[in-house]
Design a protein around this motif. Sequence first.
Motif, mmCIF file in Angstrom:
data_model
loop_
_atom_site.group_PDB
_atom_site.id
_atom_site.type_symbol
_atom_site.label_atom_id
_atom_site.label_comp_id
_atom_site.label_asym_id
_atom_site.label_seq_id
_atom_site.Cartn_x
_atom_site.Cartn_y
_atom_site.Cartn_z
ATOM 1 N N ILE A 9 45.907 21.500 -54.994
ATOM 2 C CA ILE A 9 46.796 21.851 -53.884
ATOM 3 C C ILE A 9 48.241 21.845 -54.361
ATOM 4 N N LEU A 10 48.585 20.903 -55.235
ATOM 5 C CA LEU A 10 49.943 20.858 -55.762
ATOM 6 C C LEU A 10 50.272 22.128 -56.530
ATOM 7 N N VAL A 11 49.277 22.657 -57.255
ATOM 8 C CA VAL A 11 49.511 23.877 -58.014
ATOM 9 C C VAL A 11 49.781 25.041 -57.073
ATOM 10 N N VAL A 57 35.901 26.783 -53.024
ATOM 11 C CA VAL A 57 36.928 25.814 -53.401
ATOM 12 C C VAL A 57 38.313 26.371 -53.104
ATOM 13 N N LEU A 58 38.558 27.636 -53.464
ATOM 14 C CA LEU A 58 39.857 28.240 -53.197
ATOM 15 C C LEU A 58 40.155 28.289 -51.692
ATOM 16 N N LEU A 59 39.162 28.653 -50.898
ATOM 17 C CA LEU A 59 39.365 28.710 -49.451
ATOM 18 C C LEU A 59 39.727 27.338 -48.892
ATOM 19 N N ASN A 60 39.065 26.301 -49.407
ATOM 20 C CA ASN A 60 39.387 24.950 -48.943
ATOM 21 C C ASN A 60 40.803 24.547 -49.341
ATOM 22 N N TYR A 65 46.266 23.569 -47.585
ATOM 23 C CA TYR A 65 47.684 23.861 -47.773
ATOM 24 C C TYR A 65 48.312 24.343 -46.466
ATOM 25 N N ARG A 66 47.577 25.155 -45.707
ATOM 26 C CA ARG A 66 48.092 25.619 -44.419
ATOM 27 C C ARG A 66 48.372 24.441 -43.485
ATOM 28 N N LEU A 67 47.503 23.438 -43.491
ATOM 29 C CA LEU A 67 47.715 22.265 -42.642
ATOM 30 C C LEU A 67 48.998 21.533 -43.020
ATOM 31 N N VAL A 68 49.360 21.583 -44.312
ATOM 32 C CA VAL A 68 50.556 20.890 -44.785
ATOM 33 C C VAL A 68 51.823 21.616 -44.329
ATOM 34 N N VAL A 69 51.844 22.934 -44.465
ATOM 35 C CA VAL A 69 53.087 23.680 -44.219
ATOM 36 C C VAL A 69 53.235 24.142 -42.773
ATOM 37 N N CYS A 70 52.129 24.267 -42.030
ATOM 38 C CA CYS A 70 52.193 24.726 -40.641
ATOM 39 C C CYS A 70 52.041 23.535 -39.711
ATOM 40 N N ASP A 71 53.025 22.678 -39.707
ATOM 41 C CA ASP A 71 52.968 21.468 -38.905
ATOM 42 C C ASP A 71 53.235 21.799 -37.441
ATOM 43 N N GLU A 72 52.625 21.020 -36.555
ATOM 44 C CA GLU A 72 52.873 21.135 -35.117
ATOM 45 C C GLU A 72 53.328 19.772 -34.623
ATOM 46 N N PHE A 81 55.972 24.627 -32.927
ATOM 47 C CA PHE A 81 55.257 25.070 -34.101
ATOM 48 C C PHE A 81 56.235 25.381 -35.229
ATOM 49 N N ASP A 82 55.781 25.190 -36.451
ATOM 50 C CA ASP A 82 56.598 25.549 -37.607
ATOM 51 C C ASP A 82 56.468 27.061 -37.790
ATOM 52 N N TRP A 83 57.336 27.790 -37.075
ATOM 53 C CA TRP A 83 57.193 29.240 -37.052
ATOM 54 C C TRP A 83 57.383 29.847 -38.432
ATOM 55 N N GLY A 84 58.363 29.359 -39.192
ATOM 56 C CA GLY A 84 58.555 29.884 -40.536
ATOM 57 C C GLY A 84 57.340 29.663 -41.408
ATOM 58 N N GLY A 85 56.616 28.586 -41.145
ATOM 59 C CA GLY A 85 55.411 28.288 -41.910
ATOM 60 C C GLY A 85 54.289 29.287 -41.707
ATOM 61 N N GLN A 86 54.397 30.130 -40.658
ATOM 62 C CA GLN A 86 53.362 31.139 -40.445
ATOM 63 C C GLN A 86 53.303 32.150 -41.580
ATOM 64 N N ARG A 87 54.365 32.164 -42.413
ATOM 65 C CA ARG A 87 54.361 33.063 -43.575
ATOM 66 C C ARG A 87 53.688 32.429 -44.789
ATOM 67 N N TRP A 88 53.052 31.289 -44.611
ATOM 68 C CA TRP A 88 52.562 30.506 -45.751
ATOM 69 C C TRP A 88 51.674 31.302 -46.696
ATOM 70 N N TRP A 89 50.960 32.286 -46.171
ATOM 71 C CA TRP A 89 49.970 32.990 -46.986
ATOM 72 C C TRP A 89 50.528 34.249 -47.653
ATOM 73 N N TYR A 90 51.767 34.644 -47.346
ATOM 74 C CA TYR A 90 52.305 35.911 -47.837
ATOM 75 C C TYR A 90 52.293 35.985 -49.367
ATOM 76 N N LYS A 91 52.865 34.987 -50.019
ATOM 77 C CA LYS A 91 52.944 35.033 -51.492
ATOM 78 C C LYS A 91 51.586 34.776 -52.139
ATOM 79 N N LEU A 92 50.775 33.920 -51.507
ATOM 80 C CA LEU A 92 49.446 33.683 -52.070
ATOM 81 C C LEU A 92 48.636 34.977 -52.125
#
Length: 483
Positions: A9-11, A57-60, A65-72, A81-92
Amino acid sequence: MRPIRFNHILVVTHLLDMSDYLPPTAYLPPIEFGQQAPGQLTRKIRHSPIHTLNDDVLLNIFYLYRLVVCDEYDVDGIPNFDWGGQRWWYKLAQACQRWRYLILASPSHLDLHLLCTHGVPIANMLAHSPPLSLAIYYREPDRETTEEDEEGILPALGHSDRVHYISLHLPSPKFQKIITIMDKQFPILECLYIGSRTEGDTSLLLPRTFQAPHLRHLALWRAALPIESPVLTTTVGLVSLWLIDIPPSAYFPPSSLLTWLSLMPQLESLTIGFYSPPPNRDIARQLLDAPIMTHLTLPNLRWFSFGGVSAYLEGLLARISAPVLSQLFIGLFNQLTFTVPRLLQFMGTTETLSFSAVRLTFGNDFAQLAALQLGEEMSDPFTVQIRCKHLDWQVSFAAQILDTLQPVLAVVEKFMLKHREHSQSSEWHHEVDRTLWRQLLRPLSNLKTLHVQTSLVGQLAGSLQTEDGEPPLELLPNLEEVV
């Protein structure tokens, strides 16, 4: 399934700080522990190519990671909601083709959204993106909404079957086109926040035909639902309801609110605030004319905030109980007398609403009484506030509230008197009759410590002494310290 190591997850977190493209042969260094000698561990580094991780494994990893960055989190009982965090998947999704396919094939599991917000070319994004759920967010306090932003909101709302979250805080004139296009059903909408930035304008009404059967969070500020709207009778899954600055045109009697609440068994947070006070006599007549209702228990309600007149509040509290309530805030319009006997009865139905100290704060145009729980983290589970300017009125208000709550104040050993020095004015600074101060202190029979702000010492000193200068033991018999 291969166990997930924390450093995976850190990676993923580190990847977001790198370039938009990452080759699939990038390496990550998992940490393993091998036994070198009995009772001794040694750190062994082994490099493993990231593409060897299977899809599960990747999906998990992505999910965690989504739970970490999309805090409520809650602010005054309202989910934020962490609205900016909704972009969490863009770069991935740009890391490699495999990751992109994997992410886009799991939109529900990963809760993917397209974020429609300030500066985003919405029409272009919608035309060239997968048909994912939409999060519409135009609520930045320090950012003006441009004409381009307004034009982007309309096509986003046009996809009503995809809109999951809406958060709009705009000047009232900018809402005209937006409100018109919301005259339909939004089948997957869960969170709706509509707030007007225009002070004093309470003309904003949602369309009568607006529907959101799966709504969980509803917050309207200087906006309202028409009385005929079906929203509050069909959203049985509502978790938080926040109606603030309710305009006179959208006023509803206590009986209507009680009917709506009876249809919301999952409600955890409730805020009701009126823009202006209806006459107490009108409310009393409404209560007499209302049909007899069974007592209503709100089993999940944890936060309750009310702003209005005492007669309306009494009409509610007489008919509801909230066993797990942990936060109660009451704001009252100025009135000469405060009759709230049902308040004590209602507080008795809660299992968690307790306190050990009281703080009374005087301001230039308000007085606030807060019951506190003292400990490592001080909290104020109960607060009542009134808007009035004169100190003698403020003391009279506080005395009436404390007298009402006298049975639950028996455990209070600490009382703090404060005022906002920077806001003190000549209009506020009225001499208060010593009888009022004594009425204020009398319910605190078990008081041991009295904290008085220096500027209030002169006002209070006379009430603690008899004519011969001796402190009256019958007023505060257990008082040990004045600070």
